[in-house]
Design a protein around this motif. Structure first.
Motif, mmCIF file in Angstrom:
data_model
loop_
_atom_site.group_PDB
_atom_site.id
_atom_site.type_symbol
_atom_site.label_atom_id
_atom_site.label_comp_id
_atom_site.label_asym_id
_atom_site.label_seq_id
_atom_site.Cartn_x
_atom_site.Cartn_y
_atom_site.Cartn_z
ATOM 1 N N GLY A 1 3.434 14.121 -2.290
ATOM 2 C CA GLY A 1 3.585 12.922 -2.993
ATOM 3 C C GLY A 1 4.903 12.322 -2.560
ATOM 4 N N ILE A 2 5.831 13.126 -1.910
ATOM 5 C CA ILE A 2 6.982 12.520 -1.243
ATOM 6 C C ILE A 2 6.675 11.364 -0.377
ATOM 7 C CG2 ILE A 2 7.581 13.928 0.488
ATOM 8 C CD1 ILE A 2 10.438 13.817 -0.127
ATOM 9 N N ILE A 3 5.565 11.435 0.175
ATOM 10 C CA ILE A 3 5.215 10.372 1.392
ATOM 11 C C ILE A 3 5.188 9.261 0.550
ATOM 12 C CG2 ILE A 3 2.937 9.619 2.459
ATOM 13 C CD1 ILE A 3 2.676 12.410 3.701
ATOM 14 N N THR A 4 4.647 8.950 -0.529
ATOM 15 C CA THR A 4 4.687 7.807 -1.451
ATOM 16 C C THR A 4 6.086 6.927 -1.282
ATOM 17 O OG1 THR A 4 3.052 8.325 -2.814
ATOM 18 C CG2 THR A 4 4.220 6.563 -3.399
ATOM 19 N N ALA A 5 7.188 7.725 -1.341
ATOM 20 C CA ALA A 5 8.481 7.293 -1.632
ATOM 21 C C ALA A 5 9.073 6.852 0.041
ATOM 22 C CB ALA A 5 9.587 8.149 -1.806
ATOM 23 N N LEU A 6 8.504 7.628 1.053
ATOM 24 C CA LEU A 6 8.769 7.446 2.489
ATOM 25 C C LEU A 6 7.886 6.178 2.700
ATOM 26 C CD1 LEU A 6 8.583 11.109 3.842
ATOM 27 C CD2 LEU A 6 10.627 9.697 3.264
ATOM 28 N N ARG A 7 6.602 6.152 2.596
ATOM 29 C CA ARG A 7 5.907 4.844 2.652
ATOM 30 C C ARG A 7 6.402 3.509 2.228
ATOM 31 N NH1 ARG A 7 0.394 3.675 3.388
ATOM 32 N NH2 ARG A 7 -0.166 5.768 3.028
ATOM 33 N N GLU A 8 7.183 3.781 1.071
ATOM 34 C CA GLU A 8 7.756 2.388 0.239
ATOM 35 C C GLU A 8 8.676 1.805 1.489
ATOM 36 O OE1 GLU A 8 8.894 3.330 -3.271
ATOM 37 O OE2 GLU A 8 6.693 3.149 -4.132
ATOM 38 N N VAL A 9 9.563 2.773 2.127
ATOM 39 C CA VAL A 9 10.713 2.323 2.922
ATOM 40 C C VAL A 9 10.196 1.875 4.063
ATOM 41 C CG1 VAL A 9 12.718 3.219 4.293
ATOM 42 C CG2 VAL A 9 12.236 4.196 1.893
ATOM 43 N N LEU A 10 9.101 2.460 4.833
ATOM 44 C CA LEU A 10 8.530 2.020 6.140
ATOM 45 C C LEU A 10 7.832 0.575 5.914
ATOM 46 C CD1 LEU A 10 7.268 5.268 7.868
ATOM 47 C CD2 LEU A 10 9.596 3.883 8.205
ATOM 48 N N ASP A 11 7.292 0.272 4.633
ATOM 49 C CA ASP A 11 6.377 -0.701 4.547
ATOM 50 C C ASP A 11 7.185 -1.973 4.214
ATOM 51 O OD1 ASP A 11 4.241 0.855 4.736
ATOM 52 O OD2 ASP A 11 3.289 0.686 2.871
ATOM 53 N N ARG A 12 8.413 -1.942 3.985
ATOM 54 C CA ARG A 12 9.253 -2.959 3.435
ATOM 55 C C ARG A 12 9.364 -4.062 4.672
ATOM 56 N NH1 ARG A 12 13.764 0.305 1.433
ATOM 57 N NH2 ARG A 12 14.805 -0.052 3.664
ATOM 58 N N GLY A 13 9.288 -3.463 6.063
ATOM 59 C CA GLY A 13 9.248 -4.362 7.032
ATOM 60 C C GLY A 13 10.522 -4.504 7.819
ATOM 61 N N ASP A 14 11.494 -3.700 7.228
ATOM 62 C CA ASP A 14 12.741 -4.029 7.959
ATOM 63 C C ASP A 14 13.144 -2.965 8.945
ATOM 64 O OD1 ASP A 14 13.041 -2.223 5.896
ATOM 65 O OD2 ASP A 14 14.606 -3.375 4.735
ATOM 66 N N ILE A 15 12.300 -1.895 9.126
ATOM 67 C CA ILE A 15 12.529 -0.688 10.001
ATOM 68 C C ILE A 15 11.241 -0.707 10.913
ATOM 69 C CG2 ILE A 15 12.772 1.582 10.223
ATOM 70 C CD1 ILE A 15 13.718 1.628 7.296
ATOM 71 N N ARG A 16 11.241 -0.848 12.382
ATOM 72 C CA ARG A 16 10.334 -0.492 13.121
ATOM 73 C C ARG A 16 9.988 0.756 13.404
ATOM 74 N NH1 ARG A 16 10.919 -4.682 18.297
ATOM 75 N NH2 ARG A 16 12.678 -3.266 18.569
ATOM 76 N N PHE A 17 8.733 1.325 13.453
ATOM 77 C CA PHE A 17 8.411 2.387 14.100
ATOM 78 C C PHE A 17 7.559 2.698 15.185
ATOM 79 C CE2 PHE A 17 4.592 5.342 14.007
ATOM 80 C CZ PHE A 17 5.313 6.655 13.884
#
Length: 450
Positions: free
Chosen positions: A59-75
């Motif tokens: 479930g920690i992926i949910t928190a990590l997803r929120e960070v990446l989905d903001r759009g201010d960090i490129r992957f």
């Protein structure tokens, strides 16, 4: 205003937390952050190091997803540091780099026979049952009696997957190839060995409880292991976690056993000495010495040697970091030598622009929650070290994309991860499962980049 162009190598919790904390940090400059990951998908050990029957931890992926989905960090996924991009490349495109590559190999265990056929590292086994794209699709599950050395959560994960009936894993995201092989496993007994007592184990109450919830698996504990010394009694009385673990283990002592088709044995005060071989050079037994408390918080040998027949052994005595191209490496501890996250040269001087966070910084200790405070320490130095940042010749964001493209790197993006994620969820939904993880790297890339 000055802009910090930051590269982070590793897109597991350590890397993502570091990126998030920098964006939120008090600073006097803008930031532009690129995450590089050698796998096509993000989340590191949360995706590839947590057993499939642990959805609560995942479930920690949910928190990590929120960070990446903001759009201010490129992957940038499927990009290998040292191959697709080098340290010299990063210096041309960024002001600094943070390495957050974790620890993914097994720590060594120096006992005779550990190299025999039928001896495995827990990290390799975890990568296999989690569908890591870079490990073989098969695994030799041919043993009826198996030993697991270690008293941490990884040891319990390995033991649980070995002992659990494969059909009980079907609701999870277990890959098809893993299910089929586990289904055919002939295992009847899994023996877990720890050299200290039940009050000194390193696993958590949650992991222990889940072990006892397996269907058709007897939990076998031995009364001789519960003759507690004063130090153990004090630990049980003063530490809530130890208290709960002791309570669970004592409840198992009262359980009826003998009806289940499989057994999981917990051997405490058992120091592994040697793995013996059969005539074909395969694992045949484990010899261990009974230990006892030494009165100083550790244990000492009793001289009593015991032996149990096994056909396979898994060492789960910890993870170990891997060296990175052009970066100093501490071979003894498996980390980048550093001062609070600032990478250090051989003469202990700070290397400008190079930082570390997570397990490659401090070693494989602590839970995921510790990673945030670890990243904060590193980020504070990045912020304060502005005067010694690199001066890149190609700092514009598009230039790194052009570099990767020119080298034929089939990198994936966060949008590509969303496509792969939805694809896996749809595959699982069709069969009434949480998800079906795509395992081959080329298929992960194809789905991500379609």
């Amino acid at each position: 205003m000055t802009t910090l162009r930051l590269a982070i190598v590793g897109a597991g919790p350590a890397g993502i937390y570091a990126a998030d904390l920098l964006i939120k940090a008090e600073r006097h400059f803008d930031v532009s952050i690129d995450l590089f990951e050698h796998l096509p998908a993000p989340y590191g050990l949360v995706r590839y190091g947590v057993a499939p029957d642990h959805p609560r931890i995942k479930g920690i992926i949910t928190a990590l997803r929120e960070v990446l989905d903001r759009g201010d960090i490129r992957f940038f996924g499927n990009v290998r540091y040292g191959v697709d991009v080098t340290l010299d490349d990063l210096k041309k495109h960024y002001n600094a780099v943070i390495f957050a590559t974790g620890a993914i190999t097994d720590a060594p265990l120096a006992i005779p026979g550990i190299e025999l056929e039928g001896s495995y590292g827990a990290a390799d086994f975890v990568s296999w049952f989690d569908g890591h794209p870079d490990v073989p699709r098969t695994w030799p599950l041919e043993a009826q009696s198996v030993a697991v050395i270690g008293n941490g959560n990884v040891a319990l994960d390995v033991s649980r997957i070995l002992a659990k009936h494969a059909d009980d894993l079907l609701p999870t995201e277990i890959p098809d190839n893993v299910y089929e092989i586990l289904k055919s496993s002939p295992v009847t007994d899994v023996h877990v060995f720890g050299r200290r007592g039940p009050a000194q184990v390193k696993f958590t109450p949650l992991e222990l409880r889940e072990l006892g919830e397996m269907r058709d698996v007897d939990m076998i504990v031995y009364d001789e292991d519960f003759e507690l010394d004063e130090a153990s009694k004090a630990a049980i009385a003063s530490n809530k976690q130890v208290f709960v673990i002791n309570k669970v283990l004592n409840q198992w002592r009262e359980r009826p056993v003998g009806e289940a088709s499989r057994r999981l044995h917990l051997h405490f005060y058992a120091k592994p000495l040697e793995i013996t071989s059969d005539a074909d050079g395969r694992v045949a037994s484990i010899r261990y010495e009974r230990t006892r408390p030494d009165g100083a918080g550790s244990v000492e040998g009793t001289g009593e040697i015991r032996e149990i027949e096994i056909q396979a052994i898994y060492r789960a005595v910890g993870y170990f970091g891997s060296p990175l191209a052009d970066i100093p490496f501490d071979e003894r501890h498996g980390v980048i030598p550093n001062h609070e996250g600032q990478a250090l040269a051989d003469d202990n001087s700070v290397i400008p622009g190079v930082y570390a966070t997570g397990w490659i910084k401090r070693g494989p200790v602590g839970l995921i929650g510790h990673t945030k405070s670890d990243a904060m320490e590193t980020i504070q130095h990045v912020v304060n070290d502005q005067a010694s940042w690199w001066a890149p010749t190609h700092p514009d964001e598009q230039s790194i994309v052009e570099l990767l493209t020119s080298r034929g790197v089939e990198f994936t993006t966060i949008d590509g991860w969303h496509q792969l994620d939805q694809h896996e969820l749809a595959l699982g939904e069709a069969e009434g499962r949480l998800r079906k993880k795509v395992v081959p790297r080329d298929e992960m890339i194809r789905v991500s980049n379609t």
